[in-house]
Write a protein that holds these residues in place. Structure first.
Motif, PDB file in Angstrom:
ATOM      1  N   GLU A   1       7.981   3.053  -4.230  1.00 18.35           N
ATOM      2  CA  GLU A   1       6.067   2.344  -4.554  1.00 18.35           C
ATOM      3  C   GLU A   1       5.700   4.226  -4.580  1.00 18.35           C
ATOM      4  O   GLU A   1       4.677   4.404  -4.556  1.00 18.35           O
ATOM      5  CB  GLU A   1       5.810   1.667  -2.714  1.00 18.35           C
ATOM      6  N   SER A   2       6.655   5.014  -4.030  1.00 15.33           N
ATOM      7  CA  SER A   2       5.764   6.824  -4.521  1.00 15.33           C
ATOM      8  C   SER A   2       6.970   7.580  -3.765  1.00 15.33           C
ATOM      9  O   SER A   2       8.170   7.850  -4.168  1.00 15.33           O
ATOM     10  CB  SER A   2       5.703   6.949  -2.369  1.00 15.33           C
TER      11      SER A   2
ATOM     12  N   GLU B   1       4.504   6.061   2.328  1.00 14.62           N
ATOM     13  CA  GLU B   1       4.393   8.012   2.445  1.00 14.62           C
ATOM     14  C   GLU B   1       4.088   8.043   3.809  1.00 14.62           C
ATOM     15  O   GLU B   1       4.699   9.365   4.113  1.00 14.62           O
ATOM     16  CB  GLU B   1       3.531   8.117   1.668  1.00 14.62           C
TER      17      GLU B   1
ATOM     18  N   GLN C   1       1.105  -1.571  -0.123  1.00 17.50           N
ATOM     19  CA  GLN C   1      -0.302  -0.194  -0.235  1.00 17.50           C
ATOM     20  C   GLN C   1       0.897   1.297   0.257  1.00 17.50           C
ATOM     21  O   GLN C   1       1.941   1.361   1.064  1.00 17.50           O
ATOM     22  CB  GLN C   1      -0.934  -0.191   0.995  1.00 17.50           C
ATOM     23  N   SER C   2       0.858   1.978  -0.886  1.00 17.78           N
ATOM     24  CA  SER C   2       1.691   2.578  -0.885  1.00 17.78           C
ATOM     25  C   SER C   2       1.777   4.315  -0.156  1.00 17.78           C
ATOM     26  O   SER C   2       2.544   5.233   0.128  1.00 17.78           O
ATOM     27  CB  SER C   2       1.656   3.928  -2.377  1.00 17.78           C
TER      28      SER C   2
END
Length: 510
Positions: A180-181, A146, A141-142
């Protein structure tokens, strides 16, 4: 990749220039697909941590909000350090569950508390807090990645520490976060992630170098990498109304050290080489400044490494060799498409036959052990033979057409690439076609024409077109062996019927 040559006479509607144009278009599409098929993955050091602490490999139970608060409070204010450490271990094992991760980042102050423990004066608590962040960084899950943004500056700072184990953990955590982000990457660049990574490259510890290669490869896979991470950038970047100076990958010492770590020899480490070979692959695929990499000796280093890997597969069954062979083949394939490579090709300092022989050793290894990697080797062979008569001569002088044809049954992708290489050879003219025909090529082509795959049959037609053009007697042998009937099976196919008709006319009126 395809050199411009004067047009040679050919059959109406399907001359050599038209055949070359089709190959250029198909090749561009394949090259684009290879650039887009990137290895986005995350690395987890959970097993290493559990083995070091003598823990069970089984994950802990999922945790609710009250349990998370309890473990955080105990980790902060427990009466004994061992008790505080155990609380963080329990939290870390609970964070192996996605639902616990979501609950954790939703609790006010949870990340702040974890950062307090990460920056404490207790080494064991620091390590366990870092392991908790590592579990969070592995989330799919980004939003979880974050949530770890406040930790990034500390992770970068700790890269200059003295504990190689801790540096390794920080590098893998950063590698997981950057892939991921985009928000994480935007924060890490002004914070100086590239200079921090460049400082790590001189570490004497192989696990640190392997982790560094992983983190860098993750950063280089970012979609914005060609514009904001790889090229030379202005010195300043604005972030929170302040100005930070940060480097770019090509402006740093990373490419030179990367090539040093890929040089074959007793100091070459397989794990480190694999990670940095992928780094080099992403740099080359960005097409930002491949001439710089070539001038720094990329072709020479990769060519020597290819010979080393080919030699290694003959004396060992090391399952990791294909992990290195794949990015090395891709790097060489893509570098050879650069016009800059033509002017400095001599930098490889390798005879043609050595490269071709090494490549066929790898193809045989893939055929028996990893057939899925055959297209990678054939793609390089295609790029070697496309513009170079000398590489075509080497392939013929080593009698490698037979071994090449033996790969045909593997898959349609392999068939197309094998036929493309044969087209590269046939395109060089009558002398080359004389070595291709007669021989095992005629029965192989007749067998291929039984297939219904349009691309495979189309590539077969292209090869026949070149053979009929440069070796007219080939058409007679083809017709005498039921070639006409084999071609007529494809007359009803919309994409092939015109080419089949032209080829039949050529054969019948030769």
């Amino acid at each position: 990749m395809w050199a411009r040559r004067r047009s040679r006479p050919g059959p109406a509607g399907c001359g050599v220039d038209e055949l070359r144009r089709r190959r250029r278009e198909r090749e561009a599409a394949l090259r684009k697909a290879r650039r887009e098929r990137q290895l986005v993955s995350k690395r987890l050091l959970r097993e290493d941590a559990e083995e070091a602490d003598g823990e069970s490999a089984a994950p802990g139970p999922a945790l609710g909000a009250s349990e998370i608060r309890q473990f955080l409070q105990l980790a902060q204010r427990g009466p004994e350090e061992k008790e505080r450490q155990c609380a963080l271990i329990s939290l870390r094992r609970g964070l192996q569950h996605p639902e616990t991760q979501q609950t954790f980042i939703g609790l006010e102050g949870s990340i702040r508390t974890l950062l307090g423990l990460l920056t404490s004066n207790h080494a064991l608590l620091q390590l366990e807090a870092a392991r908790c962040l590592h579990e969070l960084s592995h989330s799919e899950q980004s939003v979880v990645a974050e949530a770890c943004l406040p930790a990034t500056s500390y992770l970068l700072t700790y890269l200059s520490g003295h504990s190689s184990d801790f540096i390794e953990l920080c590098l893998y955590t950063l590698g997981n976060l950057v892939v991921e982000s985009e928000a994480v990457r935007k924060q890490l660049l002004p914070q100086g992630i590239i200079p921090a990574l460049a400082a790590c490259v001189q570490s004497p510890h192989l696990p640190v170098l392997e982790a560094l290669g992983y983190a860098l490869s993750q950063l280089l896979q970012a979609k914005e990498a060609p514009e904001t991470i790889i090229p030379h950038l202005p010195c300043c970047a604005s972030y929170s109304h302040l100005c930070f100076c940060y480097s770019s990958v090509l402006a740093s010492s990373l490419p030179q050290y990367m090539l040093q770590l890929l040089k074959p020899g007793p100091k070459l480490n397989l794990g480190v080489a694999v990670e940095f070979a992928w780094c080099l692959h992403y740099l080359i695929c960005s097409q930002v400044n491949n001439s710089l990499l070539i001038s720094q000796g990329a072709l020479s280093t990769l060519g020597l490494l290819l010979l080393d890997v080919a030699e290694a597969v003959q004396r060992t069954n090391n399952a990791g060799l294909e992990l290195l062979a794949c990015p090395v083949l891709r790097c060489l394939s893509n570098l050879l498409t650069e016009t800059a490579a033509e002017s400095v090709e001599g930098q490889t300092q390798l005879r043609d036959e050595r490269i071709v022989a090494a490549l066929f050793l790898l193809l045989q290894f893939f055929f028996h052990k990893q057939p899925g990697l055959l297209p990678e080797g054939l793609w390089l062979l295609n790029n070697l033979t496309a513009n170079s008569p000398s590489f075509c001569t080497s392939l013929l002088s080593l009698n490698l057409v037979g071994p090449l044809l033996q790969l045909l049954p593997v898959s349609n992708v392999v068939r197309v690439l094998v036929l493309t290489v044969l087209c590269n050879i046939a395109e060089k003219g009558p002398a080359y076609c004389q070595h291709l025909w007669p021989g095992p090529l005629l029965p192989a082509l007749l067998d291929i024409l039984v297939f219904s795959d349009t691309e495979v049959v189309g590539q077969s037609l292209e090869l026949l077109q070149l053979l009929f053009l440069y070796r007219p007697e080939a058409s007679e042998a083809f017709l005498q062996n039921s070639g006409q009937q084999a071609l007529e099976k494809h007359q009803a196919e919309v994409q092939l019927k015109d080419r089949v008709q032209v080829l039949l006319q050529k054969a019948l009126h030769q």
